[in-house]
Design a protein around this motif. Structure first.
Motif, mmCIF file in Angstrom:
data_model
loop_
_atom_site.group_PDB
_atom_site.id
_atom_site.type_symbol
_atom_site.label_atom_id
_atom_site.label_comp_id
_atom_site.label_asym_id
_atom_site.label_seq_id
_atom_site.Cartn_x
_atom_site.Cartn_y
_atom_site.Cartn_z
ATOM 1 N N PHE A 192 0.811 -1.214 0.000
ATOM 2 C CA PHE A 192 0.000 0.000 0.000
ATOM 3 C C PHE A 192 0.848 1.270 0.000
ATOM 4 N N ILE A 193 2.028 1.215 0.612
ATOM 5 C CA ILE A 193 2.940 2.360 0.547
ATOM 6 C C ILE A 193 3.374 2.586 -0.900
ATOM 7 N N TYR A 194 3.741 1.504 -1.574
ATOM 8 C CA TYR A 194 4.153 1.621 -2.968
ATOM 9 C C TYR A 194 2.998 2.166 -3.814
ATOM 10 N N GLN A 195 1.800 1.632 -3.617
ATOM 11 C CA GLN A 195 0.653 2.075 -4.417
ATOM 12 C C GLN A 195 0.407 3.573 -4.235
ATOM 13 N N GLU A 196 0.436 4.044 -2.991
ATOM 14 C CA GLU A 196 0.181 5.460 -2.739
ATOM 15 C C GLU A 196 1.238 6.338 -3.393
ATOM 16 N N LEU A 197 2.496 5.954 -3.252
ATOM 17 C CA LEU A 197 3.580 6.753 -3.823
ATOM 18 C C LEU A 197 3.616 6.651 -5.343
ATOM 19 N N PHE A 198 3.313 5.488 -5.881
ATOM 20 C CA PHE A 198 3.318 5.310 -7.333
ATOM 21 C C PHE A 198 2.232 6.176 -7.980
ATOM 22 N N ILE A 199 1.052 6.228 -7.377
ATOM 23 C CA ILE A 199 -0.032 7.051 -7.936
ATOM 24 C C ILE A 199 0.346 8.527 -7.886
ATOM 25 N N LEU A 200 0.965 8.957 -6.791
ATOM 26 C CA LEU A 200 1.435 10.342 -6.709
ATOM 27 C C LEU A 200 2.482 10.627 -7.789
ATOM 28 N N GLN A 201 3.430 9.708 -7.946
ATOM 29 C CA GLN A 201 4.485 9.921 -8.943
ATOM 30 C C GLN A 201 3.938 9.870 -10.369
ATOM 31 N N LEU A 202 2.935 9.038 -10.601
ATOM 32 C CA LEU A 202 2.281 9.048 -11.914
ATOM 33 C C LEU A 202 1.679 10.412 -12.199
ATOM 34 N N ALA A 203 0.981 10.967 -11.209
ATOM 35 C CA ALA A 203 0.349 12.277 -11.387
ATOM 36 C C ALA A 203 1.390 13.345 -11.705
ATOM 37 N N LEU A 204 2.492 13.333 -10.961
ATOM 38 C CA LEU A 204 3.544 14.324 -11.185
ATOM 39 C C LEU A 204 4.209 14.125 -12.547
ATOM 40 N N ALA A 205 4.430 12.863 -12.923
ATOM 41 C CA ALA A 205 5.065 12.578 -14.214
ATOM 42 C C ALA A 205 4.161 13.004 -15.376
ATOM 43 N N ILE A 206 2.844 12.772 -15.230
ATOM 44 C CA ILE A 206 1.898 13.203 -16.273
ATOM 45 C C ILE A 206 1.918 14.717 -16.392
ATOM 46 N N ARG A 207 1.873 15.396 -15.254
ATOM 47 C CA ARG A 207 1.879 16.864 -15.278
ATOM 48 C C ARG A 207 3.153 17.388 -15.943
ATOM 49 N N LYS A 208 4.277 16.807 -15.580
ATOM 50 C CA LYS A 208 5.542 17.288 -16.151
ATOM 51 C C LYS A 208 5.583 17.020 -17.654
ATOM 52 N N TRP A 209 5.089 15.854 -18.086
ATOM 53 C CA TRP A 209 5.076 15.535 -19.514
ATOM 54 C C TRP A 209 4.188 16.523 -20.265
ATOM 55 N N ARG A 210 3.040 16.864 -19.699
ATOM 56 C CA ARG A 210 2.117 17.796 -20.341
ATOM 57 C C ARG A 210 2.724 19.190 -20.451
ATOM 58 N N LEU A 211 3.409 19.636 -19.384
ATOM 59 C CA LEU A 211 4.045 20.947 -19.430
ATOM 60 C C LEU A 211 5.106 20.997 -20.521
ATOM 61 N N THR A 212 5.764 19.859 -20.726
ATOM 62 C CA THR A 212 6.845 19.797 -21.706
ATOM 63 C C THR A 212 6.331 19.665 -23.132
ATOM 64 N N HIS A 213 5.237 18.958 -23.325
ATOM 65 C CA HIS A 213 4.796 18.623 -24.679
ATOM 66 C C HIS A 213 3.562 19.379 -25.159
ATOM 67 N N HIS A 214 2.786 19.968 -24.246
ATOM 68 C CA HIS A 214 1.539 20.606 -24.658
ATOM 69 C C HIS A 214 1.584 22.123 -24.596
ATOM 70 N N ARG A 215 2.663 22.697 -24.089
ATOM 71 C CA ARG A 215 2.702 24.144 -23.924
ATOM 72 C C ARG A 215 3.956 24.729 -24.547
ATOM 73 N N ARG A 216 3.836 25.995 -24.901
ATOM 74 C CA ARG A 216 4.948 26.673 -25.572
ATOM 75 C C ARG A 216 5.248 27.992 -24.882
ATOM 76 N N ALA A 217 6.509 28.251 -24.714
ATOM 77 C CA ALA A 217 6.969 29.505 -24.124
ATOM 78 C C ALA A 217 7.882 30.198 -25.134
ATOM 79 N N PRO A 218 8.107 31.488 -24.956
ATOM 80 C CA PRO A 218 9.049 32.167 -25.852
ATOM 81 C C PRO A 218 10.465 31.658 -25.633
#
Length: 716
Positions: A222-248
């Motif tokens: 259950f410790i692994y499950q809780e941390l893995f779900i958190l890390q999935l969320a963070l990894a998805i967010r980071k991937w989206r910031l990198t691939h879906h948005r553009r800055a100057p």
């Protein structure tokens, strides 16, 4: 007669219809946030009692963990020094006795009554002819409670009207009936690969484990499950910031670098240069920079941030620098103005104490592109949007609205000072300002490694550990009341030599509940006593912004020799001539906070001197103070503070917008944090939106738990 409500999911069966509960107990259990069958299944014990080590007093062995059941014979609470107490409880078992001791926990006195049955667990020590346990765990037993031997018993959180035995029976019945119905979020192949127990095997062992090994396997699952779900969320967010948005894209060059660095009247340190190169590389891409700059007190982070802002300005873009307090915002303006007086960079200030006319002038200049850098506080900059906003525009409540309001003509970079003062929701909202700005956050509170991998897992990290050359040493002392005269003699001597100092107190005013000196009372006592004839001023959070700035300006200019303050000066205040600090009630401050306060002195050419007066009532508080006097390394102290106090006390999860962890412990589960982070990043690299049907339940868990906080609602 009550009839169960119709539901297609047995796990949503209301608590009153569960075996052994009924309407009356259901109301009590609701106070524990237990409403449906699924709530009970995942209501894990807060602790366990290892009854496999149940012993009689005659069977006890020195230093070997044991549990003893008996009857309370005597209860004795006595004072053993100023503010210190000793609670003794004598337990009788047949003709034998066991004495239990608790230091500085007088509030426990009311829990123990003579004649009450009790179960004690701890490490026994023999004192003469009697056995003792210091700070043992305990459970009060009802007269009809069994004391089952040979088992590990769960200990659940309770509410008035329910005892531990009743709760155990309820939980055992619900787990037996409903745990087999819970579906696993992990595919079978994933469980095998990562050596995780299936959820239907792990759940019963969390509540009534066969043995210690089974409990550890279930907990790991259950410790692994809780941390893995958190890390999935963070990894998805980071991937989206990198691939879906553009800055100057704001690349640096040898010419731009030379133009910027020549404005600094000193050589950059190696670590500053590395951080600048990392930031410049990020800003040179058409992907929004999302970087955390952490450094110890006085390590020169502001210079690195200044470089980033000037890089944006060199490309014709604007930069915003947001500070947590008006005092710090004004100080940033002063620092930037002084450093950039030879340049053409135009700097503006937006804080709550500006008049409407001043605010409008700043906003108009910002919108017209006549300001290059805007410095302000995050809480009041909704004024950015209010000026010239449409009549039907929604109410505004912070920096995110300000940026979204389009008041910047060419926003290219947002810098936020003291990252942990801002939540994930605010950080995420910053990205919605038209074209995404680059994003740099700074903190002078070093962040433990597991925290950077979790609470700040969506950020890249740059670290500055060492201070620039010339930083003077700070001498730190932990003193007793009897040494006050000697310290104040030294304090007055240094003031006479031209130095200035702080006196830090933990509260603005006294309350009956907390014995701590208030700012005003301390100021008056010092004016009549140890600092009579010296120029003193007060600074605390209840003063108006204008009053705070007036006090700080007088202190900066030397008109005030001693500033009596709360921890409001903890962040960023820079008065080079202030080399003295006295901290009252030191036990009331966290280790990281004490280190931040220490960072206010010795910012110039003279060494600093700090004396802490404290009355620690716990071993933890004493260890914290000892570590503080022993080490000046903020990173070392941050790790120790993390171990002693946990993540919530360092950076409360509510400040981040993330729900708290239920079972994982970031200080204890370091290896699992690293494993879960690596596995999550691998999974998202292969399947960024978790489209594989095998991961459907995992994806749903990610969205339910972190979707709102991390703006993941439209994933996939």
């Amino acid at each position: 007669m009550n009839v169960p409500s119709v539901t297609t999911d047995p796990l949503l069966t209301p608590s009153q219809f569960l075996k052994g509960i009924g309407p009356v107990k259901a109301e009590l259990l609701a106070k524990l946030d237990l409403h449906y069958a699924r709530d009970f299944i995942f209501n894990f014990p807060r602790a366990y009692q290892d009854m496999s080590e149940l012993r009689t007093v005659d069977q006890l062995e020195e230093g070997k963990l044991a549990s003893v059941a008996g009857v309370i014979e005597e209860v004795d609470l006595r004072n053993v020094g100023t503010g210190k107490s000793l609670l003794g409880v004598l337990i009788k078992q047949g003709a034998s006795y066991l004495r239990c001791l608790w230091f500085n926990q007088p509030y426990l006195r009311g829990k123990f009554q003579s004649g009450r049955r009790i179960l004690i667990s701890g490490e026994p020590k023999q004192q003469g002819i009697r056995w003792e346990m210091v700070h043992p765990k305990y459970e009060l037993l009802a007269d009809d409670d069994d004391v089952p031997a040979g088992r590990i018993l769960p200990v659940y959180s309770l509410t008035e009207g329910l005892n531990q035995t009743q709760m155990r029976r309820i939980m055992a019945g619900v787990v037996e009936a409903y745990a087999p119905l819970v579906e696993d979020v992990f595919p079978d192949e994933f469980l095998d690969t990562h050596q995780l127990w299936p959820i239907r095997a792990a759940l019963p062992q969390m509540h009534l484990p066969r043995d210690q090994a089974s409990l550890e396997q279930a907990r790991r699952r259950f410790i692994y499950q809780e941390l893995f779900i958190l890390q999935l969320a963070l990894a998805i967010r980071k991937w989206r910031l990198t691939h879906h948005r553009r800055a100057p894209a704001l690349p640096t060059s040898a010419r731009i670098d030379a133009r910027i660095t020549r404005l600094f009247p000193f050589e950059l340190t190696t670590e500053q240069r590395i951080a600048i190169d990392q930031i410049a590389a990020d800003m040179g891409r058409e992907v929004p920079m999302n970087r955390l700059l952490q450094g110890d007190v006085g390590s020169g982070k502001t210079v690195v941030a200044m470089y980033a802002m000037l890089l944006a300005v060199a490309h014709g873009k604007q930069a915003a620098l947001m500070a947590p307090t008006e005092v710090l915002a004004r100080q940033h303006v002063q620092t930037l103005t002084t450093a950039l007086e030879a340049s053409k960079v135009r700097i503006g200030l937006l804080v709550g104490s500006l008049t409407p006319a001043e605010r409008k002038k700043t906003l108009d200049a910002l919108a017209a592109g006549e300001l290059d850098i805007l410095v302000g506080t995050h809480a009041v900059t909704h004024a950015l949007n209010q000026s010239g906003a449409a009549k039907d525009q929604k109410p505004l409540d912070g920096l995110s609205d300000a940026l979204e309001g389009g008041r910047f003509a060419r926003l290219g970079l947002v810098v936020i000072d003291e990252q942990h003062k801002f939540g994930v929701n605010q950080r995420a909202a910053l990205k919605r300002a038209g074209i995404d700005p680059h994003y740099l956050v700074m903190t002078a509170t070093p962040i433990p490694r597991t925290m950077t991998m979790t609470m700040f897992g969506d950020l890249d990290v740059s670290t500055i550990r060492s201070a620039p050359p010339g930083r003077q040493k700070i001498h730190t002392y932990l003193a007793e009341d009897g040494q006050r005269s000697r310290w104040w003699n030294f304090f007055r001597q240094k003031i006479a030599e031209g130095r200035q100092g702080y006196v830090i107190v933990p509260l603005v005013e006294e309350t009956e509940a907390v014995e701590a000196a208030s700012v005003q009372q301390t100021l008056e006592v010092l004016q009549r006593g140890e600092l009579m004839g010296h120029r003193l001023a007060a600074l605390h959070g209840r003063m108006t912004p204008i009053e705070k700035e007036s006090a700080m300006e007088a202190f900066r200019r030397g008109r005030v020799q001693v500033l009596v303050s709360t921890s409001v000066v903890e962040v960023g205040v820079d008065v080079p001539n202030a080399t003295l600090m006295t901290i009252e009630g030191g036990e009331r401050f966290g280790l990281a906070q004490l280190h931040q306060l220490r960072g206010r002195i010795s910012r110039g050419s003279h060494p600093g001197y700090l004396c802490v007066y404290a009355n620690p009532s716990t071993d933890e508080a004493q260890r914290r103070l000892d570590a503080f006097t022993r080490s000046n390394d903020g990173f070392e102290l941050a790790e120790l503070d993390f171990q002693l106090r946990g993540p919530g006390d360092l950076f409360g999860t509510r400040q981040h917008g993330l729900p708290p962890l239920r079972i994982a412990d970031l200080s204890r589960d370091v290896e699992i944090v690293e494993e879960a982070r690596s596995d999550a990043q691998t999974s998202i690299a292969a399947d960024p939106d978790l489209k594989d049907p095998a991961y459907a339940r995992l994806k749903r868990m990610v969205l339910i738990r972190y979707g709102e906080a991390l703006e993941l609602g439209d994933v996939g």
